[in-house]
Design a protein around this motif. Structure first.
Motif, PDB file in Angstrom:
ATOM      1  N   THR A  73      -0.115 -21.702 111.048  1.00  0.00           N
ATOM      2  CA  THR A  73      -0.371 -22.867 110.212  1.00  0.00           C
ATOM      3  C   THR A  73      -0.477 -24.075 111.137  1.00  0.00           C
ATOM      4  O   THR A  73       0.437 -24.387 111.873  1.00  0.00           O
ATOM      5  CB  THR A  73       0.755 -23.106 109.195  1.00  0.00           C
ATOM      6  N   ARG A  96      -9.389 -20.190  97.551  1.00  0.00           N
ATOM      7  CA  ARG A  96      -8.336 -19.197  97.333  1.00  0.00           C
ATOM      8  C   ARG A  96      -8.625 -18.383  96.088  1.00  0.00           C
ATOM      9  O   ARG A  96      -8.462 -17.170  96.073  1.00  0.00           O
ATOM     10  CB  ARG A  96      -6.988 -19.884  97.102  1.00  0.00           C
ATOM     11  N   LYS A 148     -13.615 -25.588 101.697  1.00  0.00           N
ATOM     12  CA  LYS A 148     -13.085 -26.140 102.943  1.00  0.00           C
ATOM     13  C   LYS A 148     -14.206 -26.705 103.806  1.00  0.00           C
ATOM     14  O   LYS A 148     -14.060 -27.780 104.395  1.00  0.00           O
ATOM     15  CB  LYS A 148     -12.316 -25.057 103.717  1.00  0.00           C
ATOM     16  N   THR A 180      -6.589 -29.019 105.540  1.00  0.00           N
ATOM     17  CA  THR A 180      -5.414 -28.220 105.173  1.00  0.00           C
ATOM     18  C   THR A 180      -4.261 -29.117 104.736  1.00  0.00           C
ATOM     19  O   THR A 180      -3.564 -28.815 103.767  1.00  0.00           O
ATOM     20  CB  THR A 180      -4.966 -27.356 106.370  1.00  0.00           C
ATOM     21  N   LYS A 236      -2.300 -29.109 101.237  1.00  0.00           N
ATOM     22  CA  LYS A 236      -0.857 -28.904 101.210  1.00  0.00           C
ATOM     23  C   LYS A 236      -0.184 -29.996 100.381  1.00  0.00           C
ATOM     24  O   LYS A 236       0.741 -29.726  99.610  1.00  0.00           O
ATOM     25  CB  LYS A 236      -0.331 -28.969 102.641  1.00  0.00           C
ATOM     26  N   ASP A 288      -0.762 -29.217  96.847  1.00  0.00           N
ATOM     27  CA  ASP A 288       0.110 -28.096  96.455  1.00  0.00           C
ATOM     28  C   ASP A 288       1.484 -28.595  96.040  1.00  0.00           C
ATOM     29  O   ASP A 288       2.089 -28.103  95.102  1.00  0.00           O
ATOM     30  CB  ASP A 288       0.288 -27.121  97.626  1.00  0.00           C
ATOM     31  N   LYS A 289       1.987 -29.574  96.797  1.00  0.00           N
ATOM     32  CA  LYS A 289       3.336 -30.057  96.538  1.00  0.00           C
ATOM     33  C   LYS A 289       3.382 -31.172  95.507  1.00  0.00           C
ATOM     34  O   LYS A 289       4.461 -31.617  95.131  1.00  0.00           O
ATOM     35  CB  LYS A 289       3.958 -30.551  97.855  1.00  0.00           C
ATOM     36  N   THR A 345      -1.692 -29.314  88.973  1.00  0.00           N
ATOM     37  CA  THR A 345      -2.077 -27.924  89.152  1.00  0.00           C
ATOM     38  C   THR A 345      -3.568 -27.674  88.989  1.00  0.00           C
ATOM     39  O   THR A 345      -4.027 -26.568  89.216  1.00  0.00           O
ATOM     40  CB  THR A 345      -1.330 -27.025  88.153  1.00  0.00           C
TER      41      THR A 345
END
Lengths: 171, 283
Positions: free
Chosen positions: B59, B134, B142, B211, B215, B218-219, B223
Motif C-alpha cells: 500500500t 472494485r 483510477k 488511492t 481511502k 472509504d473512511k 457509501t
C-alpha cells in the motif's frame, strides 16, 4: 460351515471396504472442492489490499485499528487453508478451522443483514457498500452453508486419497 | 506341568511385549498427530504474518507535500476546488468518473452548477473517488481519476471533468482502461493535450494521490456516489426532504446565501466557469 462363515466374513469385509472407498472418495472430492473455494476466495482479495480492507470495514464490526490487519490477513488465512487442503496435510484440523471461519463469515453476514446495512459480502473479492436492491445475503449465507457441509464431512471423515496424511499414515 | 507353566509364562511375556509395542505405537501416533497440528498452525501463522507484511508494504504511502496535484486543498490536499473560494456556499461533490449515477447527476446539473459558480454564489470541492473499479473490475476509474489530477496540475481540471462526464462510457464498459482514450478526450480541452500531460496519464503519476482520495472516502462513512453536500448538508437526491432539481438547487443556494455577498468574479473568469472549454481567444 467354516468355509461358509469365512465367505460371509469375507463378504462383510468387502462390503465394508466398498463403503470405506465411497466415504474416502466423497472426502477427497470435498477436500479438493474446499481447497479450490479457499484458493479462489483468497486470490481474488490479494490484488487490491485497500479494497480488501474496505470490504472488512463495510461490515462495521471491527474498530478501525483492526480493519487493515483483518483485510490484509484474511486472504492469506484462506490461501493457507487452501494449500493445506490441497496437499491433504492435517485435513481434520484444516477442515475444522475452515468450518470455524465459515461460521464467522455466516455470522457476520447475518449481522449486517439484521442491522439493515447494504453491502456486498466481499467473499470473492469486491465488497463494500452496494444499493439495497443489490444485496444477496440469503444466497451468500446458503453458499457458505454449502461450504460448511464440505468442512463438516471432512471433520467427521478426514481420510482421503492422495493426501499427505495418508502418506504419513495417521488417522 | 512345567511345560504348561513355561508356555503360559511365554504368552504373558509376549502379551506384555505386544502391549508395550501397542503403547509405543500409540505414543508415536499421538506425537505425529501433534506434529501435524503444529505444522498446520505454523503454516497458517506464517502465511498470515507474511501476507499482512507484504500487503502493508504494497500500500503506497502518500505524501501530501510532494504527491498531490497543484492547487489541491484540504489537510491532505485531497480536494480539487473549482470556483472562487470567496463564494459564500460550498458544494462538496464525491464523484467516481465511471459511476453512471454521477454521470446522470452531471448531465442534469453541471450547467446550473457552472452558472452558480460564475455568479460567485458557490464554489465546488471535488473529491474524485475511484471505487467502481472494485465493484465492476477494471482500471478505468483510477486511470480517469489520475488523468483529471494531471489536468488539475496544469489548472485545467474543470474543463476536462466536464468533457469526461459528457463522454462517459457505460458502467460495465471499462473503456478508460485504455489510457489513449483519455488522452483523445483531452484534445477537447484547449491547451490540455501536451507531452507532459500524456506522460502524466500514461505513467499514472498521481496514482498515490488517487488511492489516498479513495481511502479518505472509504473512511468518510459515505457509501455511494454521487454524494453531494450543500454547506455540509446532503443535497442529493434530497435536501431537507425536498427533491433536487435545477430550480430547487438555485433556490437552496439563494436561501443559504441570504444576507451574504456573492464573490466578485471578473467577466473573463465568469465566462470560463460557465463554459470552461470555450477557446481562450473567445474570452
Amino acid at each position: 460351515m467354516a468355509t461358509d462363515q469365512m465367505a460371509r466374513a469375507g463378504g462383510k469385509q468387502m462390503e465394508r471396504r466398498r463403503r470405506g472407498a465411497i466415504v474416502t472418495g466423497i472426502g477427497t472430492a470435498a477436500r479438493l472442492g474446499l481447497a479450490v473455494v479457499w484458493a479462489w476466495a483468497g486470490l481474488a482479495k490479494i490484488s487490491d489490499p485497500e479494497a480488501a480492507a474496505q470490504a472488512v470495514r463495510a461490515y462495521r464490526l471491527l474498530p478501525e485499528a483492526l480493519v487493515k490487519p483483518f483485510g490484509y490477513g484474511l486472504p492469506f488465512l484462506e490461501l493457507a487453508l487452501a494449500l493445506l487442503l490441497l496437499v491433504g496435510l492435517g485435513t481434520r484440523v484444516a477442515a475444522a478451522l475452515s468450518g470455524l471461519l465459515l461460521l464467522v463469515y455466516i455470522g457476520s453476514i447475518a449481522s449486517v443483514w439484521a442491522r439493515g446495512i447494504s453491502i456486498d459480502c466481499g467473499c470473492f473479492g469486491g465488497g463494500g457498500a452496494v444499493s439495497a436492491s443489490h444485496t444477496a445475503y440469503l444466497q451468500e449465507i446458503f453458499r457458505d452453508i454449502g461450504f460448511l457441509l464440505l468442512a463438516g464431512w471432512l471433520v467427521r471423515w478426514p481420510r482421503t486419497w492422495a493426501s499427505l496424511d495418508g502418506l504419513l499414515a495417521t488417522d | 506341568m512345567s511345560q504348561k507353566n513355561s508356555s503360559e509364562a511365554k504368552r504373558t511375556a509376549r502379551e506384555r511385549m505386544q502391549e508395550e509395542r501397542a503403547a509405543q505405537e500409540a505414543k508415536t501416533k499421538r506425537l505425529r498427530k501433534f506434529g501435524i497440528i503444529g505444522t498446520v498452525l505454523a503454516v497458517i501463522v506464517v502465511a498470515v504474518v507474511i501476507g499482512v507484511l507484504v500487503q502493508n508494504s504494497r500500500t503506497s504511502s502518500y505524501d501530501a507535500a510532494t504527491q498531490a496535484p497543484a492547487g489541491t486543498i484540504g489537510t491532505n490536499k485531497l480536494i480539487i476546488p473549482v470556483g472562487s473560494s470567496a463564494a459564500p456556499s460550498t458544494l462538496t461533490v464525491y464523484e467516481d468518473l465511471r459511476c453512471p449515477a454521477c454521470g446522470s447527476y452531471e448531465k442534469s446539473f453541471h450547467t446550473t452548477v457552472n452558472q452558480l459558480m460564475a455568479q460567485g454564489k458557490i464554489h465546488v470541492n471535488y473529491h474524485v473517488v475511484s471505487f467502481i473499479d472494485r465493484n465492476d473490475n477494471g482500471s478505468g476509474s483510477k486511470n480517469a481519476a489520475n488523468a483529471v489530477a494531471c489536468a488539475q496540475n496544469v489548472g485545467k481540471f474543470h474543463g476536462y471533468h466536464d468533457v469526461l462526464y459528457a463522454n462517459q462510457p457505460d458502467e460495465t464498459d471499462d473503456a478508460w482502461a485504455d489510457k489513449s482514450k483519455l488522452i483523445t478526450l483531452a484534445k477537447q480541452v484547449p491547451g490540455l493535450d501536451t507531452p507532459t500531460f500524456e506522460s502524466c496519464v500514461n505513467n499514472n503519476s498521481f496514482g498515490a494521490w488517487v488511492t489516498a482520495v479513495q481511502k479518505d472516502f472509504d473512511k468518510s462513512g459515505y457509501t455511494s456516489t454521487p454524494t453531494i453536500l450543500l454547506n455540509g448538508t446532503s443535497a442529493y437526491p434530497t435536501y431537507n426532504g425536498e427533491q433536487i432539481s435545477t430550480a430547487n438547487l438555485i433556490k437552496w443556494v439563494d436561501a443559504a446565501n441570504k444576507g451574504k455577498t456573492p464573490a466578485t468574479i471578473s467577466p473573463s473568469a465568469s465566462a470560463a466557469l460557465v463554459s470552461p472549454n470555450a477557446s481562450p481567444s473567445a474570452g
